[in-house]
Motif scaffolding. Structure first.
Motif, PDB file in Angstrom:
ATOM      1  N   UNK A  57       0.826  -1.208   0.000  1.00 15.25           N
ATOM      2  CA  UNK A  57       0.000   0.000   0.000  1.00 15.25           C
ATOM      3  C   UNK A  57       0.861   1.259   0.000  1.00 15.25           C
ATOM      4  N   UNK A  58       1.930   1.260   0.787  1.00 17.80           N
ATOM      5  CA  UNK A  58       2.829   2.425   0.840  1.00 17.80           C
ATOM      6  C   UNK A  58       3.486   2.651  -0.519  1.00 17.80           C
ATOM      7  N   UNK A  59       3.964   1.590  -1.151  1.00 17.34           N
ATOM      8  CA  UNK A  59       4.614   1.735  -2.456  1.00 17.34           C
ATOM      9  C   UNK A  59       3.605   2.216  -3.500  1.00 17.34           C
ATOM     10  N   UNK A  60       2.416   1.669  -3.496  1.00 25.95           N
ATOM     11  CA  UNK A  60       1.393   2.096  -4.447  1.00 25.95           C
ATOM     12  C   UNK A  60       1.016   3.551  -4.272  1.00 25.95           C
ATOM     13  N   UNK A  61       0.813   3.978  -3.026  1.00 22.16           N
ATOM     14  CA  UNK A  61       0.468   5.387  -2.773  1.00 22.16           C
ATOM     15  C   UNK A  61       1.631   6.305  -3.126  1.00 22.16           C
ATOM     16  N   UNK A  62       2.847   5.885  -2.828  1.00 19.15           N
ATOM     17  CA  UNK A  62       4.018   6.696  -3.160  1.00 19.15           C
ATOM     18  C   UNK A  62       4.190   6.870  -4.656  1.00 19.15           C
ATOM     19  N   UNK A  63       4.001   5.795  -5.417  1.00 19.90           N
ATOM     20  CA  UNK A  63       4.118   5.899  -6.864  1.00 19.90           C
ATOM     21  C   UNK A  63       3.018   6.764  -7.462  1.00 19.90           C
ATOM     22  N   UNK A  64       1.819   6.680  -6.930  1.00 19.25           N
ATOM     23  CA  UNK A  64       0.734   7.545  -7.411  1.00 19.25           C
ATOM     24  C   UNK A  64       1.033   9.002  -7.097  1.00 19.25           C
TER      25      UNK A  64
END
Length: 88
Positions: A57-64
């Motif tokens: 979730x952290x990686x997905x939110x960071x990339x977005x």
């Protein structure tokens, strides 16, 4: 309010059918795995599951966030200096 065309109605019916099949498959898999007592997850498994979910979730939110930041700052524009900029 606009009425739906035939193609749009077929698309909606097909998408609803795929959603229904996915839900049936999930329920079938859930019920099939509930009867199996041999597979148990200890606390290390739960910790790994939680950490994996959290970091995904952290990686997905960071990339977005990086994608929106890049788009707002103009980093996604063409690198060609001779190309005319299109008005927004």
């Amino acid at each position: 309010m606009r009425s739906l065309s035939v193609g749009q109605a077929i698309l909606i019916v097909a998408l609803c059918a795929m959603l229904a099949l996915a839900v049936v498959g999930i329920v079938w898999a859930w019920n099939a795995s509930n009867g199996v007592d041999d597979v148990a997850m200890d606390e290390n498994g739960w910790i790994a599951l939680g950490l994996g979910s959290f970091f995904s979730l952290v990686i997905g939110c960071g990339l977005m966030a990086l994608m929106f930041f890049s788009s707002r700052r103009g980093y996604d524009e063409a690198a060609d200096p001779f190309r005319k900029k299109e008005p927004r």
